[in-house]
Scaffold this motif. Structure first.
Motif, PDB file in Angstrom:
ATOM      1  N   GLU A  96     -28.567  63.767   5.987  1.00 47.40           N
ATOM      2  CA  GLU A  96     -27.452  64.709   5.933  1.00 47.40           C
ATOM      3  C   GLU A  96     -27.042  64.460   8.102  1.00 47.40           C
ATOM      4  O   GLU A  96     -25.891  63.304   8.095  1.00 47.40           O
ATOM      5  N   CYS A  97     -27.311  64.779   8.360  1.00 45.93           N
ATOM      6  CA  CYS A  97     -27.197  64.719  10.069  1.00 45.93           C
ATOM      7  C   CYS A  97     -27.676  63.247  10.804  1.00 45.93           C
ATOM      8  O   CYS A  97     -26.912  62.841  11.699  1.00 45.93           O
ATOM      9  N   ARG A  98     -28.280  62.182   9.987  1.00 48.49           N
ATOM     10  CA  ARG A  98     -28.727  60.670  10.436  1.00 48.49           C
ATOM     11  C   ARG A  98     -27.067  60.032   9.865  1.00 48.49           C
ATOM     12  O   ARG A  98     -26.333  59.124  10.388  1.00 48.49           O
ATOM     13  N   GLU A  99     -26.683  60.920   8.884  1.00 47.26           N
ATOM     14  CA  GLU A  99     -25.426  60.323   8.123  1.00 47.26           C
ATOM     15  C   GLU A  99     -24.243  59.915   9.220  1.00 47.26           C
ATOM     16  O   GLU A  99     -23.434  59.655   8.936  1.00 47.26           O
ATOM     17  N   HIS A 100     -23.886  61.479   9.025  1.00 49.30           N
ATOM     18  CA  HIS A 100     -22.983  61.656  10.221  1.00 49.30           C
ATOM     19  C   HIS A 100     -23.375  60.655  11.503  1.00 49.30           C
ATOM     20  O   HIS A 100     -22.455  60.780  12.485  1.00 49.30           O
ATOM     21  N   ALA A 101     -24.152  60.793  12.198  1.00 50.70           N
ATOM     22  CA  ALA A 101     -24.594  60.635  13.272  1.00 50.70           C
ATOM     23  C   ALA A 101     -24.104  58.723  13.132  1.00 50.70           C
ATOM     24  O   ALA A 101     -23.367  58.213  14.120  1.00 50.70           O
ATOM     25  N   LEU A 102     -24.374  57.459  12.326  1.00 48.60           N
ATOM     26  CA  LEU A 102     -23.856  56.672  11.666  1.00 48.60           C
ATOM     27  C   LEU A 102     -23.107  56.305  12.024  1.00 48.60           C
ATOM     28  O   LEU A 102     -22.285  55.304  12.037  1.00 48.60           O
ATOM     29  N   ARG A 103     -22.233  57.434  10.905  1.00 47.27           N
ATOM     30  CA  ARG A 103     -20.282  56.747  10.569  1.00 47.27           C
ATOM     31  C   ARG A 103     -19.785  57.430  12.025  1.00 47.27           C
ATOM     32  O   ARG A 103     -18.802  56.622  12.038  1.00 47.27           O
ATOM     33  N   GLU A 104     -19.964  58.093  13.144  1.00 49.98           N
ATOM     34  CA  GLU A 104     -19.600  58.300  14.117  1.00 49.98           C
ATOM     35  C   GLU A 104     -19.863  57.170  15.113  1.00 49.98           C
ATOM     36  O   GLU A 104     -18.762  55.851  15.734  1.00 49.98           O
ATOM     37  N   ARG A 105     -20.714  56.702  15.238  1.00 52.98           N
ATOM     38  CA  ARG A 105     -21.328  54.786  15.988  1.00 52.98           C
ATOM     39  C   ARG A 105     -20.784  53.811  14.795  1.00 52.98           C
ATOM     40  O   ARG A 105     -20.030  53.282  15.357  1.00 52.98           O
ATOM     41  N   ILE A 106     -20.045  54.032  13.643  1.00 56.44           N
ATOM     42  CA  ILE A 106     -19.395  52.685  12.295  1.00 56.44           C
ATOM     43  C   ILE A 106     -17.836  52.865  13.112  1.00 56.44           C
ATOM     44  O   ILE A 106     -17.423  52.231  13.658  1.00 56.44           O
ATOM     45  N   GLY A 107     -18.093  54.048  13.270  1.00 64.23           N
ATOM     46  CA  GLY A 107     -16.366  54.695  13.941  1.00 64.23           C
ATOM     47  C   GLY A 107     -16.005  53.975  15.623  1.00 64.23           C
ATOM     48  O   GLY A 107     -14.892  53.207  15.366  1.00 64.23           O
TER      49      GLY A 107
END
Length: 119
Positions: A96-107
């Motif tokens: 979940e932490c990695r997914e959140h970071a990935l979503r931020e990078r995608i944004g």
């Protein structure tokens, strides 16, 4: 299926499939007398899990460790033990932490693409 078809169906390169086999993360279901690797439909599912883990930037060591836990829990004839539940919770929290970071990078990447389109 042979390694070429397996690689095509999973989106992995044949080299990556061989590497995963060598490090025992994704082993072939069997081998021919000539040494050709054979893969079963269940191996496709495992490859998809590994690809998802790689998308979250897990190292091969982390993937191997997490898969060992998942395999142990899935093969158990009874409910997960409290220790297994703690390990699964840790894997989930990390994912979940990695997914959140990935979503931020995608944004951020999306913002940049929109900026370029506006030019």
């Amino acid at each position: 299926m042979l390694i070429g078809e397996f690689a095509d169906r999973t989106g992995l390169s044949q080299r990556t499939v061989r590497h995963y086999d060598e490090i025992k993360v994704l082993q072939a279901s069997g081998r021919s007398e000539c040494g050709y690797r054979f893969y079963a439909p269940a191996d496709l599912d495992r490859a998809r899990v590994i690809r998802a883990m790689r998308a979250l930037s897990l190292s091969t060591t982390e993937i191997r460790d997490d898969l060992a836990i998942l395999d142990r829990v899935e093969s158990a004839s009874s409910a997960p033990t409290p220790a297994d539940r703690r390990e699964l919770a840790a894997i989930l929290a990390d994912a979940e932490c990695r997914e959140h970071a990935l979503r931020e990078r995608i944004g951020l990447a999306s913002d940049f693409v929109e900026m370029l389109r506006a030019l």
